[in-house]
Design a protein around this motif. Structure first.
Motif, PDB file in Angstrom:
ATOM      1  N   SER A  94      12.710   3.493   1.912  1.00 11.87           N
ATOM      2  CA  SER A  94      13.324   4.253   3.000  1.00 11.87           C
ATOM      3  C   SER A  94      12.338   4.464   4.143  1.00 11.87           C
ATOM      4  N   ILE A  95      11.050   4.419   3.837  1.00 10.93           N
ATOM      5  CA  ILE A  95      10.024   4.556   4.875  1.00 10.93           C
ATOM      6  C   ILE A  95       9.819   3.231   5.594  1.00 10.93           C
ATOM      7  N   ALA A  96       9.694   2.165   4.821  1.00 10.19           N
ATOM      8  CA  ALA A  96       9.460   0.829   5.389  1.00 10.19           C
ATOM      9  C   ALA A  96      10.395  -0.154   4.696  1.00 10.19           C
ATOM     10  N   PRO A  97      11.607  -0.322   5.203  1.00  5.20           N
ATOM     11  CA  PRO A  97      12.591  -1.193   4.549  1.00  5.20           C
ATOM     12  C   PRO A  97      12.130  -2.645   4.498  1.00  5.20           C
ATOM     13  N   SER A  98      12.649  -3.359   3.533  1.00  2.00           N
ATOM     14  CA  SER A  98      12.384  -4.790   3.444  1.00  2.00           C
ATOM     15  C   SER A  98      12.916  -5.495   4.682  1.00  2.00           C
ATOM     16  N   LEU A  99      12.230  -6.545   5.096  1.00  2.00           N
ATOM     17  CA  LEU A  99      12.710  -7.340   6.229  1.00  2.00           C
ATOM     18  C   LEU A  99      14.019  -8.035   5.898  1.00  2.00           C
ATOM     19  N   TRP A 100      14.318  -8.156   4.614  1.00  2.00           N
ATOM     20  CA  TRP A 100      15.584  -8.753   4.174  1.00  2.00           C
ATOM     21  C   TRP A 100      16.565  -7.671   3.727  1.00  2.00           C
ATOM     22  N   SER A 101      16.325  -6.426   4.146  1.00  2.00           N
ATOM     23  CA  SER A 101      17.123  -5.309   3.636  1.00  2.00           C
ATOM     24  C   SER A 101      18.598  -5.433   3.980  1.00  2.00           C
ATOM     25  N   GLY A 102      18.906  -6.126   5.064  1.00  2.00           N
ATOM     26  CA  GLY A 102      20.307  -6.286   5.437  1.00  2.00           C
ATOM     27  C   GLY A 102      21.023  -7.332   4.622  1.00  2.00           C
ATOM     28  N   GLY A 136       9.097   7.426  -4.943  1.00  2.00           N
ATOM     29  CA  GLY A 136      10.063   6.328  -4.960  1.00  2.00           C
ATOM     30  C   GLY A 136      10.792   6.117  -3.650  1.00  2.00           C
ATOM     31  N   ASP A 137      10.156   6.479  -2.532  1.00  2.00           N
ATOM     32  CA  ASP A 137      10.853   6.392  -1.245  1.00  2.00           C
ATOM     33  C   ASP A 137      10.247   5.359  -0.297  1.00  2.00           C
ATOM     34  N   ALA A 138       9.452   4.431  -0.833  1.00  2.00           N
ATOM     35  CA  ALA A 138       8.796   3.452   0.043  1.00  2.00           C
ATOM     36  C   ALA A 138       9.807   2.626   0.829  1.00  2.00           C
ATOM     37  N   MET A 140       0.833  -1.211   0.000  1.00  2.00           N
ATOM     38  CA  MET A 140       0.000   0.000   0.000  1.00  2.00           C
ATOM     39  C   MET A 140       0.862   1.253   0.000  1.00  2.00           C
ATOM     40  N   LEU A 141       1.919   1.229   0.804  1.00  3.71           N
ATOM     41  CA  LEU A 141       2.805   2.387   0.875  1.00  3.71           C
ATOM     42  C   LEU A 141       3.488   2.631  -0.466  1.00  3.71           C
ATOM     43  N   THR A 142       3.884   1.559  -1.142  1.00  4.63           N
ATOM     44  CA  THR A 142       4.512   1.689  -2.455  1.00  4.63           C
ATOM     45  C   THR A 142       3.573   2.384  -3.438  1.00  4.63           C
ATOM     46  N   TYR A 143       2.286   2.049  -3.356  1.00  2.00           N
ATOM     47  CA  TYR A 143       1.312   2.666  -4.258  1.00  2.00           C
ATOM     48  C   TYR A 143       1.206   4.171  -4.012  1.00  2.00           C
ATOM     49  N   VAL A 144       1.022   4.548  -2.736  1.00  2.00           N
ATOM     50  CA  VAL A 144       0.788   5.972  -2.464  1.00  2.00           C
ATOM     51  C   VAL A 144       2.068   6.797  -2.592  1.00  2.00           C
ATOM     52  N   ARG A 145       3.223   6.160  -2.544  1.00  2.00           N
ATOM     53  CA  ARG A 145       4.493   6.888  -2.664  1.00  2.00           C
ATOM     54  C   ARG A 145       5.231   6.526  -3.957  1.00  2.00           C
ATOM     55  N   TRP A 146       4.480   6.033  -4.946  1.00  7.08           N
ATOM     56  CA  TRP A 146       5.116   5.549  -6.169  1.00  7.08           C
ATOM     57  C   TRP A 146       5.984   6.605  -6.838  1.00  7.08           C
ATOM     58  N   TRP A 147       5.449   7.790  -7.042  1.00  5.23           N
ATOM     59  CA  TRP A 147       6.190   8.807  -7.775  1.00  5.23           C
ATOM     60  C   TRP A 147       7.363   9.353  -6.972  1.00  5.23           C
ATOM     61  N   ARG A 167      18.802  -6.249  -1.483  1.00  3.77           N
ATOM     62  CA  ARG A 167      17.924  -5.137  -1.795  1.00  3.77           C
ATOM     63  C   ARG A 167      17.447  -5.240  -3.237  1.00  3.77           C
ATOM     64  N   SER A 168      16.259  -4.723  -3.471  1.00  6.86           N
ATOM     65  CA  SER A 168      15.721  -4.686  -4.824  1.00  6.86           C
ATOM     66  C   SER A 168      16.428  -3.611  -5.629  1.00  6.86           C
ATOM     67  N   SER A 169      16.707  -3.888  -6.887  1.00  7.32           N
ATOM     68  CA  SER A 169      17.379  -2.905  -7.728  1.00  7.32           C
ATOM     69  C   SER A 169      16.438  -1.799  -8.166  1.00  7.32           C
ATOM     70  N   SER A 170      15.124  -2.035  -8.066  1.00  4.00           N
ATOM     71  CA  SER A 170      14.173  -1.030  -8.531  1.00  4.00           C
ATOM     72  C   SER A 170      13.958   0.080  -7.533  1.00  4.00           C
ATOM     73  N   GLY A 171      14.148  -0.245  -6.213  1.00  2.00           N
ATOM     74  CA  GLY A 171      13.901   0.759  -5.189  1.00  2.00           C
ATOM     75  C   GLY A 171      12.443   1.100  -5.051  1.00  2.00           C
ATOM     76  N   ARG A 172      11.550   0.234  -5.574  1.00  2.00           N
ATOM     77  CA  ARG A 172      10.132   0.544  -5.570  1.00  2.00           C
ATOM     78  C   ARG A 172       9.364  -0.230  -4.515  1.00  2.00           C
ATOM     79  N   GLY A 173      10.002  -0.517  -3.393  1.00  2.00           N
ATOM     80  CA  GLY A 173       9.263  -1.063  -2.271  1.00  2.00           C
ATOM     81  C   GLY A 173       8.993  -2.547  -2.330  1.00  2.00           C
ATOM     82  N   THR A 174       9.719  -3.307  -3.150  1.00  2.00           N
ATOM     83  CA  THR A 174       9.503  -4.741  -3.152  1.00  2.00           C
ATOM     84  C   THR A 174      10.059  -5.335  -1.878  1.00  2.00           C
ATOM     85  N   ASP A 175       9.517  -6.472  -1.498  1.00  2.00           N
ATOM     86  CA  ASP A 175       9.963  -7.138  -0.269  1.00  2.00           C
ATOM     87  C   ASP A 175      10.406  -8.541  -0.623  1.00  2.00           C
ATOM     88  N   THR A 176      11.343  -8.638  -1.557  1.00  2.00           N
ATOM     89  CA  THR A 176      11.762  -9.924  -2.093  1.00  2.00           C
ATOM     90  C   THR A 176      12.792 -10.581  -1.196  1.00  2.00           C
TER      91      THR A 176
END
Length: 289
Positions: free
Chosen positions: A237-245, A233-235, A224-231, A248-257
């Motif tokens: 930085s607001i809610a990092p992926s649980l695997w962020s350490g 592109g800071d999702a 949801m955050l990715t949708y509202v902050r799409w343009w 990281r996704s190369s797109s920076g678009r809030g994926t949680d892969t």
């Protein structure tokens, strides 16, 4: 500052403690099929919960925007984040406590001392022809938990059988014998419980389920955050992926892969699935190009 007073619910003093949070979710977690839970491989509950709780103040700033797009169902997911994070922490604590409860080192050391005391006195009594040496030898083996337990109980039975004759000829007391028997019996029960998984396995299963619910709920919030902050592109930085350490996704678009092989898509949703709203005019969302 939060966008509305309801955002303060996230860190309200009335928020549930970890134990209260897990108690709220136990029935739900127990009813969910394992296949409905996302993979949690590579995640530690305390670390994952820390990422979620650390993100809550930043997510709260966008709560109103998320509610405008996704309605009450979306807000319910956001408002549940602290509860599921606390539940995951408590489930991890309970597993640790279960492991500690099943630790045999300390009670075994105590029983070994009791066995040594009984055996020393039984050997002395056997040397004085007051006990049968062959029967004392039956209580001599000490290889392994069960062997020490059985050997101790053999010596206890032998001493009690002849106690009327032996009581005035040994420094042992009835209390010594009772204590050894009590410890041997208690250790036997704990050993049986550990081997059958009656304490650890349920706690491990609950931790896996609680962590899976956290992954699912946080993942929905990030979508949801990715949708509202799409343009912006800071999702991430607001809610990092649980695997962020780790990755990281190369797109920076809030994926949680998660790392390769760690599929987080459940067969059946654990929390309500929020439909992506129909995009408005150009410039209103990420799917309008």
């Amino acid at each position: 500052m939060p966008e509305s007073p309801r955002d303060e619910i996230i860190f309200s003093p009335a928020s549930p403690t970890p134990k209260e949070a897990l108690d709220r979710k136990r029935e739900l977690l127990a009813s969910v099929l394992p296949s409905a839970l996302p993979s949690v491989l590579g995640l530690e509950p305390s670390a994952a919960a820390g990422i979620v709780m650390g993100s809550l103040p930043r997510i709260a700033k966008h709560r109103a925007a998320m509610g405008a797009q996704f309605g009450e169902d979306g807000l319910a997911i956001v408002d549940d984040l602290l509860v599921v994070a606390h539940a995951a922490v408590q489930a991890d604590v309970e597993l640790t406590a279960s492991d500690s409860a099943s630790d045999m080192a300390e009670p075994f050391a105590e029983l070994a001392q009791d066995h040594k005391l009984l055996l020393t006195d039984c050997d002395s009594l056997a040397n004085r022809k007051l006990l049968d040496p062959a029967r004392v030898d039956l209580g001599r083996p000490v290889q392994g938990y069960r062997t020490v337990i059985n050997s101790t109980l053999v010596l206890v039975a032998l001493l009690r059988e002849s106690w009327a004759t032996l009581r005035s000829k040994t420094p042992l007391t009835v209390e010594d014998i009772d204590r050894a028997e009590r410890r041997a019996t208690g250790l036997l029960h704990r050993l049986n419980a550990r081997e059958q998984g009656s304490t650890r396995l349920p706690a491990a299963d609950m931790r896996s389920r609680a962590l899976g619910l956290l992954v699912k709920t946080y993942g929905e919030a990030r979508r949801m955050l990715t949708y509202v902050r799409w343009w912006e592109g800071d999702a991430d930085s607001i809610a990092p992926s649980l695997w962020s350490g780790r990755r990281r996704s190369s797109s920076g678009r809030g994926t949680d892969t998660p790392p390769a092989g760690e599929d987080t898509q459940p067969a059946t949703p654990v929390v309500p699935v929020v439909p992506i709203p129909t995009p408005g005019p150009i410039g209103d969302g990420p799917f309008t190009e």
